[in-house]
Design an enzyme around this catalytic site. Structure first.
Site, PDB file in Angstrom:
ATOM      1  CG  HIS A 288       7.845   8.715  -0.117  1.00 12.69           C
ATOM      2  ND1 HIS A 288       9.178   9.445  -0.413  1.00 12.69           N
ATOM      3  CD2 HIS A 288       7.767   8.289   1.156  1.00 12.69           C
ATOM      4  CE1 HIS A 288       9.800   9.213   1.174  1.00 12.69           C
ATOM      5  NE2 HIS A 288       9.073   8.649   1.781  1.00 12.69           N
TER       6      HIS A 288
ATOM      7  CD  GLU B 101       4.853   5.686   3.272  1.00 15.13           C
ATOM      8  OE1 GLU B 101       5.446   5.514   2.307  1.00 15.13           O
ATOM      9  OE2 GLU B 101       5.578   5.779   4.600  1.00 15.13           O
TER      10      GLU B 101
ATOM     11  CG  ASN C  56       5.979  -0.358  -2.879  1.00 13.63           C
ATOM     12  OD1 ASN C  56       7.185  -0.479  -2.957  1.00 13.63           O
ATOM     13  ND2 ASN C  56       5.150  -0.987  -2.112  1.00 13.63           N
TER      14      ASN C  56
ATOM     15  CB  ALA D 255       3.733   2.807   5.067  1.00 13.21           C
TER      16      ALA D 255
END
Length: 858
Positions: A310, A307, A274, A271
C-alpha cells in the site's frame, strides 16, 4: 448514485497540527492551522468534523492585517454529514490564500477508530493506556477538523505534546523535542509528502522497539508494548526485505526515510497502511519462533507484505474515491502474495491463493446480493460495507487473471508506468486499464470491465457430443441455483490443458462456442487463473478424475472446489463431490486437503439439523477419510519437511479428531492433559488449535476451565487467539453459553470477542444459541461495534449458517426491528445464503442420506 462530497471552491494545501492526548482523562485537545486556496468567492467554509468541540476558529487571509474570527453562533455542525460550517464575516475571494486556525477538543474513545485508546501492560507491570489513530475510511474527522476525502490531498506537519518518557510516533521522523515544563515534551515531526487525510497517523505510549534497515538505507522499526520487541524481529526482517522488493518491482524507491510498524493491542481491522507508520493488530505482527505455528508465521508475513504494498499502491497513488477501493485492496492483496512468494518461494503461495483468496471471493460473489468490484459509493460511511471479499479477494483474483493474460513482464512494466504517471496523485480504475493497455497493446479495458463492473461470475459448461465435438457455454453462477433469465456474459479466458499439454488460449466472448474435435479429457481454467467455475458432463468428469494425479496442485484444487460448489447450488448432485473424493485419498498437498475440508465442512454445516443417523454416518465417512492421511503425517515434524507439510499435519489431525476418529481423539486428549499440566512440548504449536477444539468439543467444564486458564496466563497473543477460537466448540450447549458470556467479559478485548462468537456460531450445538445471543445482547454489541466494520461480521457469524426459510424471515425481522442501515448489505447476503442452504437441503437431503448408507469406508 450521487456522491456526498464537500464543496470544492476551497482546497487545503497544508495542515499544521498540534495535539495533546490526555491518557488519564481519555481526552485530547489541539490546534490545527490549515493553509487554504480559494478558487471561487465564498463566505462559508465547510469541512469535516465529528464528535469534536470547536472553541475557536479564525481565518487569516493573505494580504490582510486582521484575521476573521468566526463567531460561536456561526460554527454549525451537521451530524448527518459529519461536517462543520464556518460562516465568515467577509468573503474569501478566489485566487487568494488564507490560514484557517481552529482550536478543538475531543474524546480519546474506546471504539478503535479516530483517535482512540488501547490498554496494555507497561514496563512496571501495570495496566496502562496508549493513544493510537485509525483514520480509514473516514475517521480523521474524529481527531481534527479537516477535508476528509481521499482526493483532497495535502502535506502535514504534526506536533504531539506527550508526557516525558513516552514514545511519540507519526508518519515522518521526529525532528525536534522541546521540554514543556517538568512533565511534558513537544515532539515535532518533519513534513509529510502530499497525501490523503486517512493515511495520517500518530501513536503515543510506553513502547519498545527492534530495528533493521533496507539495502537502500531506509530505517525499519517495529514498536511493541514493553518486553515484546523480540517477537517483532520476524516482521521487521520481512519489512526490510519487502520494501526493497517493491522499490525494484515498481521501479520507484520508497519515498520516506523510515518505516515504523506498531503492535496495537486493541485494533478493529487486521492492519492499517498509514504512510510510514503502519499499525497492526498484535497477533498479525508478533511472532515467536518457539511458540507460534507455521500458519501464524505465514499470516504475519503476508499482512506485512500487504500493508507495505500500500505504501505505493494506495499511498503514493491513491484512489479518487471509495468506489475504487478495490484498486487499493485488490492490488495490495495480489502483490502482497507476490512479495511473499519472492521471500519464501517454497511456500506455494499461488496454490494457496486458489483456496484462501479466490475461494472466499467465489463464495460471496455467487450471491445476487453481492456487488461489483467497482461499486458506486455515495458517502464515505458506505465504504465500510465494501471492505469485503469482493474488494480484496475478487479484486486480487481478477488482477491475477490479467497478470496471467498479459504475462509477468508486460504487466510489471505497465504497473511501473502507472505508478510513475500518477505518483502523489489520485487515480481511478480506468487509469490503470489505460496504462496496461498502452503497454501491452491488448484490449485490457474491454476484457476487464466485465469482471469489475458486473456482479458475479460465470460457470463454464463443457459438454461432449456423440459426433465428437465439444460445446463450451457460459451463464452466471448463483448459489441459489441456475437462473437462465439473467443474460450476463463475460470475456472468459479458457486456458485449457488436455492430454498433458496446454491448448491455445481462447477467450469465450459469447454465450457459447463449439470445438469440432473433443479431446479424450480436458481441464478448463489451467492453474485456476480465471475467476469462474467449470462444469463437466459425467463422461468428461470421469476422464478428468482418472487424470487427477498428473495435474498440478491448483488444478486438482479447482476440480474438487468446482464440484462441491456446483453440488451446493443445484447444478449437479451432492453425491458427485463425495464420490470424487476417493480420487484424492492419496494426495499429499496441504492446499488440496484444505479445499476438501472447506467443501465437506460446508456440506456438514448445512446438514447440521438432519437426523442423527445421517450425521453420524457422514462424520464416520469424513473421519475414515481424514484418519488415513493423519496417520501418514504423524504427530511429530519430520526433518527437512516443507512449510506446508506442517500446515497439512495440523489440518488433517484436527479434522480426524473433530470427526470422531477414536485414535486421533484419544491422542489429542492425552496430549492436552499434559499440555495444561505444564508440558508445553507435548503439543507442537502447529497442532494446538486443532487439539484445543477437538478436546473441548468432546469435553465439558473441566476442559473449558483449563483453556480459560491457559488464555489468562499466556504471554503470547497467538496462543490466546488459539484458545478463543476453540472456546465455542463444545457439543454441550451449556458450555457454549459459558463461552458466549466469557466473550463479553472484561477478560476479552473487544476485537477478540469475535473469535469466540464465531466459533460458537460455527458449532452445530451453538448455532441457535449464537442467534439468540445476537438478539439478546444487541445493545452491548452495537455499542461496541456499531460504528465500524465488526458489527457486520458479528451479525453474519451469528446468522448465516442457519438453514430454513423461517430463519431467513426471523433475521430480516430482527434487522427491521433494530434498523441499522449499515447492515443492509450484510443482511441481504446472509438471508440469501440461508435460503440457498434451505434449497440445497430440499433438493439433496434424501439423496445424500440414501448414498451415505451404502458407504462402509472411503
Amino acid at each position: 448514485q450521487a456522491r456526498n462530497l464537500l464543496p470544492t471552491h476551497v482546497k487545503p494545501m497544508h495542515y499544521s497540527l498540534h495535539t495533546t492526548p490526555n491518557l488519564e482523562a481519555f481526552t485530547f485537545t489541539g490546534t490545527v492551522r490549515i493553509t487554504l486556496v480559494c478558487s471561487y468567492p465564498t463566505s462559508k467554509l465547510v469541512l469535516h468534523a465529528h464528535e469534536l468541540n470547536i472553541s475557536r476558529a479564525s481565518l487569516a487571509i493573505k494580504g490582510k492585517e486582521k484575521s476573521l474570527d468566526v463567531a460561536p453562533e456561526n460554527i454549525v455542525f451537521n451530524e448527518t454529514d459529519q461536517t462543520v460550517s464556518l460562516t465568515l464575516s467577509e468573503t474569501f475571494q478566489n485566487g487568494t490564500e488564507g490560514i484557517l486556525e481552529i482550536d478543538f477538543s475531543g474524546i480519546l474513545n474506546d471504539k478503535m477508530h479516530g483517535f482512540y485508546r488501547s490498554h496494555y501492560t507497561n514496563r512496571k507491570g501495570e495496566d496502562d493506556m496508549m493513544a493510537v489513530t485509525q483514520f480509514e475510511s473516514s475517521y480523521a474527522r474524529y481527531a481534527f477538523p479537516c477535508w476528509d476525502e481521499p482526493k483532497i490531498k495535502a502535506t502535514f506537519d504534526v506536533t504531539l505534546r506527550v508526557k516525558k518518557g513516552l514514545v511519540a510516533l507519526s508518519n515522518m521522523p521526529a525532528t525536534k523535542e522541546t521540554d514543556v515544563g517538568d512533565e511534558y515534551k513537544d515532539v515535532a515531526f518533519s513534513t509529510t509528502p502530499v497525501m490523503s487525510t486517512y493515511l495520517l497517523a500518530f501513536v503515543v505510549g510506553d513502547l519498545d522497539s527492534i530495528s533493521s534497515k533496507t539495502k537502500e538505507g531506509v530505517e525499519v522499526n517495529v514498536w511493541t508494548p514493553p518486553g515484546l520487541s523480540e517477537q517483532g524481529r520476524f516482521a521487521c526482517d520481512v519489512a526490510a526485505k519487502v520494501l526493497s522488493f517493491f522499490s525494484e518491482y515498481f521501479d520507484s524507491k520508497f519515498p520516506l526515510p523510515k518505516m515504523d510498524m506498531v503492535s496495537v493491542p486493541d485494533f478493529e481491522a487486521g492492519a492499517m497502511e498509514n504512510w510510514g507508520l503502519v499499525t497492526y493488530r498484535t497477533v498479525l505482527i508478533l511472532y515467536d519462533e518457539k511458540t507460534s505455528s507455521a500458519s501464524f508465521k505465514q499470516r504475519v508475513c503476508y499482512v506485512v507484505c500487504h500493508e507495505l504494498a500500500h505504501q505505493w499502491f494506495g499511498n503514493l497513488v491513491t484512489m479518487e474515491w471509495w468506489t475504487d477501493l478495490w484498486l487499493n485492496e485488490g492490488f495490495a492483496t495480489w502483490v502482497g502474495w507476490l512479495a511473499v512468494e519472492n521471500l519464501f518461494p517454497d511456500w506455494g503461495v499461488w496454490e494457496q491463493f486458489t483456496v484462501n483468496e479466490q475461494g472466499r471471493a467465489l463464495q460471496l460473489d455467487a450471491l445476487k446480493s453481492s456487488h461489483p468490484v467497482e461499486v458506486e459509493i455515495g458517502n464515505s460511511e458506505e465504504a465500510l460495507e465494501i471492505f469485503d471479499a469482493i474488494s480484496y479477494s475478487k479484486g486480487s483474483a481478477v488482477v491475477r487473471m490479467l497478470h496471467s493474460y498479459l504475462g509477468p513482464e508486460v504487466f510489471r512494466d505497465g504497473m511501473r508506468r502507472y505508478i510513475a504517471h500518477h505518483k502523489y496523485k489520485n487515480a481511478a480504475t480506468r487509469d490503470l486499464w489505460d496504462m496496461l493497455e498502452e503497454t501491452s497493446k491488448k484490449p485490457v479495458k474491454e476484457l476487464m470491465q466485465c469482471w469489475t463492473q458486473q456482479t458475479g461470475y460465470p460457470v463454464v459448461s463443457v459438454r461432449k457430443h456423440k459426433n465428437g465435438s465439444l460445446d463450451i457455454s457460459q451463464q452466471i453462477f448463483l448459489s441459489s441455483g441456475e437462473d437462465k433469465s439473467i443474460p450476463t456474459t463475460w470475456l472468459v479466458p479458457l486456458r485449457a490443458i488436455s492430454d498433458g499439454e496446454s491448448m491455445d488460449t481462447d477467450v469465450l466472448k459469447t454465450s457459447s462456442m463449439t470445438i469440432p474435435t473433443a479431446p479424450t479429457w480436458i481441464k478448463i481454467n489451467s492453474e485456476q487463473c480465471g475467476f469462474y467455475r467449470v462444469s463437466y458432463d459425467d463422461e468428461l468428469l470421469d476422464a478428468l478424475a482418472v487424470k487427477l494425479p498428473t495435474l498440478g496442485v491448483a488444478d486438482r484444487v479447482g476440480v474438487i472446489s468446482d464440484t462441491f460448489a456446483l453440488a451446493s447450488a443445484g447444478y449437479s448432485s451432492s453425491t458427485s463431490p463425495l464420490k470424487l473424493m476417493k480420487h484424492y485419498a492419496d494426495d499429499d498437498s496441504y492446499v488440496v486437503w484444505s479445499e476438501i475440508t472447506a467443501g465437506l465442512s460446508m456440506m456438514l454445516s448445512v446438514w447440521f439439523e438432519q437426523p442423527s443417523h445421517v450425521l453420524e454416518a457422514l462424520h464416520a465417512f469424513a473421519a475414515t477419510f481424514f484418519s488415513k492421511i493423519a496417520m501418514r503425517m504423524g504427530w511429530v515434524p519430520r526433518p527437512g519437511e516443507k512449510h506446508t507439510d506442517a500446515m497439512l499435519r495440523a489440518l488433517v489431525i484436527s479434522k480426524a479428531s473433530r470427526y470422531g476418529d477414536p485414535a486421533m481423539l484419544s491422542e489429542s486428549q492425552k496430549r492436552f492433559e499434559k499440555f495444561v499440566s505444564g508440558e508445553s512440548e507435548s503439543i507442537h504449536p502447529d497442532l494446538r488449535p486443532g487439539v484445543f477444539a477437538s478436546v473441548l468439543a468432546a469435553g465439558g467444564n473441566e476442559e473449558f476451565d483449563a483453556l480459560v486458564k491457559l488464555y489468562t496466563n499466556s504471554e503470547t497473543q497467538d496462543l490466546k487467539v488459539m484458545v478463543l477460537q476453540s472456546l465455542g466448540t463444545c457439543r454441550n450447549p451449556e458450555i457454549v453459553q459459558r463461552a458466549l458470556d466469557f466473550a463479553l467479559s472484561d477478560a476479552v478485548r473487544f476485537q477478540d470477542a469475535v473469535y469466540v462468537i464465531g466459533s460458537a456460531a460455527a458449532n452445530p450445538s451453538g448455532r441457535r444459541l449464537a442467534r439468540k445471543f445476537l438478539e439478546e445482547k444487541w445493545g452491548v454489541l452495537h455499542e461496541r461495534y456499531g460504528q465500524g466494520m465488526m458489527m457486520s461480521r458479528v451479525f453474519a457469524y451469528c446468522t448465516d449458517s442457519l438453514t430454513t426459510e423461517a430463519d431467513a424471515l426471523a433475521v430480516e425481522s430482527l434487522h427491521q426491528d433494530k434498523g441499522d442501515a449499515k447492515l443492509n448489505r450484510t443482511v441481504a447476503q446472509t438471508c440469501e445464503q440461508i435460503r440457498a442452504s434451505a434449497r440445497w437441503l430440499e433438493r439433496d437431503a434424501v439423496t445424500v442420506a440414501e448414498w451415505i448408507k451404502t458407504q462402509s469406508d472411503v
